[in-house]
Design a protein around this motif. Sequence first.
Motif, PDB file in Angstrom:
ATOM      1  N   UNK A   1     -71.206 -23.288  57.868  1.00  7.14           N
ATOM      2  CA  UNK A   1     -71.735 -24.601  58.209  1.00  7.14           C
ATOM      3  C   UNK A   1     -70.819 -25.327  59.179  1.00  7.14           C
ATOM      4  N   UNK A   2     -71.422 -26.137  60.017  1.00  9.22           N
ATOM      5  CA  UNK A   2     -70.672 -26.997  60.938  1.00  9.22           C
ATOM      6  C   UNK A   2     -71.350 -28.360  60.978  1.00  9.22           C
ATOM      7  N   UNK A  35     -61.762 -31.655  61.931  1.00  6.89           N
ATOM      8  CA  UNK A  35     -61.375 -30.438  61.206  1.00  6.89           C
ATOM      9  C   UNK A  35     -60.977 -30.743  59.763  1.00  6.89           C
ATOM     10  N   UNK A  36     -60.225 -31.839  59.563  1.00  4.13           N
ATOM     11  CA  UNK A  36     -59.803 -32.184  58.212  1.00  4.13           C
ATOM     12  C   UNK A  36     -60.982 -32.663  57.369  1.00  4.13           C
ATOM     13  N   UNK A  37     -61.992 -33.240  58.040  1.00 10.86           N
ATOM     14  CA  UNK A  37     -63.201 -33.634  57.323  1.00 10.86           C
ATOM     15  C   UNK A  37     -63.887 -32.410  56.718  1.00 10.86           C
ATOM     16  N   UNK A  38     -63.792 -31.283  57.413  1.00 13.00           N
ATOM     17  CA  UNK A  38     -64.403 -30.050  56.905  1.00 13.00           C
ATOM     18  C   UNK A  38     -63.772 -29.636  55.577  1.00 13.00           C
ATOM     19  N   UNK A  39     -62.458 -29.797  55.453  1.00 12.21           N
ATOM     20  CA  UNK A  39     -61.779 -29.439  54.210  1.00 12.21           C
ATOM     21  C   UNK A  39     -62.252 -30.351  53.077  1.00 12.21           C
ATOM     22  N   UNK A  40     -62.330 -31.655  53.353  1.00 13.26           N
ATOM     23  CA  UNK A  40     -62.783 -32.583  52.315  1.00 13.26           C
ATOM     24  C   UNK A  40     -64.262 -32.356  51.988  1.00 13.26           C
ATOM     25  N   UNK A  59     -63.167 -24.771  53.315  1.00  9.79           N
ATOM     26  CA  UNK A  59     -63.169 -25.438  54.610  1.00  9.79           C
ATOM     27  C   UNK A  59     -62.022 -24.957  55.448  1.00  9.79           C
ATOM     28  N   UNK A  60     -62.278 -24.652  56.719  1.00  7.53           N
ATOM     29  CA  UNK A  60     -61.244 -24.122  57.614  1.00  7.53           C
ATOM     30  C   UNK A  60     -60.662 -25.274  58.435  1.00  7.53           C
ATOM     31  N   UNK A  61     -59.390 -25.665  58.197  1.00  4.74           N
ATOM     32  CA  UNK A  61     -58.790 -26.780  58.943  1.00  4.74           C
ATOM     33  C   UNK A  61     -58.529 -26.459  60.408  1.00  4.74           C
ATOM     34  N   UNK A  62     -58.628 -25.216  60.784  1.00  5.39           N
ATOM     35  CA  UNK A  62     -58.395 -24.844  62.185  1.00  5.39           C
ATOM     36  C   UNK A  62     -59.664 -24.910  63.025  1.00  5.39           C
ATOM     37  N   UNK A  63     -60.801 -24.604  62.413  1.00  2.00           N
ATOM     38  CA  UNK A  63     -62.059 -24.578  63.171  1.00  2.00           C
ATOM     39  C   UNK A  63     -63.003 -25.717  62.810  1.00  2.00           C
ATOM     40  N   UNK A  64     -62.837 -26.282  61.609  1.00  2.00           N
ATOM     41  CA  UNK A  64     -63.752 -27.322  61.171  1.00  2.00           C
ATOM     42  C   UNK A  64     -65.035 -26.783  60.572  1.00  2.00           C
ATOM     43  N   UNK A  65     -65.078 -25.505  60.238  1.00  2.00           N
ATOM     44  CA  UNK A  65     -66.271 -24.910  59.648  1.00  2.00           C
ATOM     45  C   UNK A  65     -66.122 -24.821  58.131  1.00  2.00           C
ATOM     46  N   UNK A  66     -67.266 -24.883  57.421  1.00  2.00           N
ATOM     47  CA  UNK A  66     -67.312 -24.717  55.971  1.00  2.00           C
ATOM     48  C   UNK A  66     -68.041 -23.413  55.667  1.00  2.00           C
TER      49      UNK A  66
END
Length: 591
Positions: free
Chosen positions: A148-149, A80-85, A106-113
């Motif tokens: 995106x995921x 999930x944190x990778x999605x934010x970065x 980036x959503x830190x709760x879902x991991x989606x961009x």
Amino acid sequence: MDRAWYWKAGFIIAVTVVAVYALVPSWTYFRLPTDQRNESGVFEQHRPKWALTKRHLNLGLDLQGGIHLVMGVEVDRAVREKAVRRAEELAADLDRRGIKGVDVKGDPDTGYVTVTGSVDAVAQARNQISADYPDMTLRRNSSTTLELAMKEDAVKQLKESAVDQAVKAIRNRVDKWGVSEPTIAKRGDSSILVQLPGYSNPEKAKELLGRTAQLELKIVDDQNQLVTQLKDLPPAITVDWETYEGAGGALMRVPYLRSKDGVLLRQFVQGKAPPGEEFGIEKVEDRLNRESYYRTFLLDRKQTVTGEYITDARVAFDNSPGEGNRPYVQLTFNRTGAELFGKLTAANVKKRMAIVLDDNVDSAPIIQSEIPGGICSIHLGGLKPINEVLQEAKDLALVLKSGALPAPVRILEERSVGASLGPELIRRGSLAAVLGLLAVLLFMAIYYRFSGVVADIALVLNGIVVLAVMALLDSTLTLPGIAGFVLTLGMAVDANVLINERIREEMKGGRSIAQAVQTGYDKVFWTIFDGHVTALVAGFVIRAYGSGPVRGFATTLIIGLLASMFTSIVVTRAIVEWFVGHGKLHKAFSV
């Protein structure tokens, strides 16, 4: 006596002398008080100077006490944190390519961009993402919005990388403490096993191991000749020099401190750096001389960029002419980090930049030119083979990504072996081994008389050889290892019983004692060999698929079986043949 016997006797004597010599450091180690065995420099002070080897038997967690931890890595949070970065990276990339009017989050709760914007801008972004981000997939797609995921393979790789990074960070910290023979290994998909023999502060261990790894990029001060002015250097620390090409082609000749004891070196330089600077320590693997040592760097504390600005570190390949697809490490910074890193490199061209993880210098490459744009390339290896450079690049990328640890760790299991329990286990295990050995020696001497005494000599030598080989391998002795040691002594006795009984049978058949000895050893050889080989196969399988104390048991078993074949077949035969050749046996093998 023929010449072959003298060669055999000389070889046995040489093995015995080397084995006894190899056990001297272990004898010194075990004579130290328990609380001093793991202290830096104490063993070196007490080790006899004529004992050239420093390798010795170590005690496992079950024998000297310590800490057993199982740490869980929150790999789902890493994704999930990778999605934010990734959102920050994607936004910077689209901006550099002139694609305006899009908002990337980036959503830190879902991991989606999520990418939103005008129809034209989103269409351009979609094409760019499809070309440059193969690890991302479209979950939802409309004219003004992209969701995106990460693909499943990328998620799996990211989770594995998160655990590997945590293992790397933990090992760096433990090496710095000076704990002897720690166990740090992956356990399952998202856990890490940590065992610290002799370490008695569980709260401090948990606090240090659970803390996020700190990565810093610092400029090396090679102008300062401070290390040449330091007084009262310990015998284990020396001053060495290195040379590299600096600004304007000038050769920089830089002094540094060098030692094989990293803990001692770190203690010595503490507080000796000038204001605004500090000493960094690097562990160097000298492949040419097959040794490792620690060295110092003088680092500028005012010029630094921390790892919190790094969004990614990966291995890439240089396809330019003459490079032959050579691997290197590519770093990507976020916007703030790109600006800071660009200024740092512009002001320090042709100087060295130390990559520091948890106060340990991992490498110090030379800054060849200003590095703008937030993308940095670190070339490694020099004239090393491609496979070695590739492995170094992978290791360095792992270290760099450890700077902002992508997943926190939590304690899943904690056990402590107290200081009173360790010595008690040692006493009981040693007592059991000694009593069992004495009982066997006494039985053999009474029942088989002379041949039993010969077997006893071989048995004692077998035990010495096993312990010596384990010491030379720097092995760790555990309670299951003691069990394996006793088991191999039992198998050695069994081999000698087979030999003695076979000689007796040959003598009952009317053969002379010389003929009986010759025939008995020849005929029983393959029986002993087959029995030991089948046990060896089991030992290798246990070692290959076991873990922790089980591997210790298998290691002791394998070494003991090999030593048993040597002492049972070679040593006893040499002794018996000497007595036969001098006519001193008479009826030693009679019933």
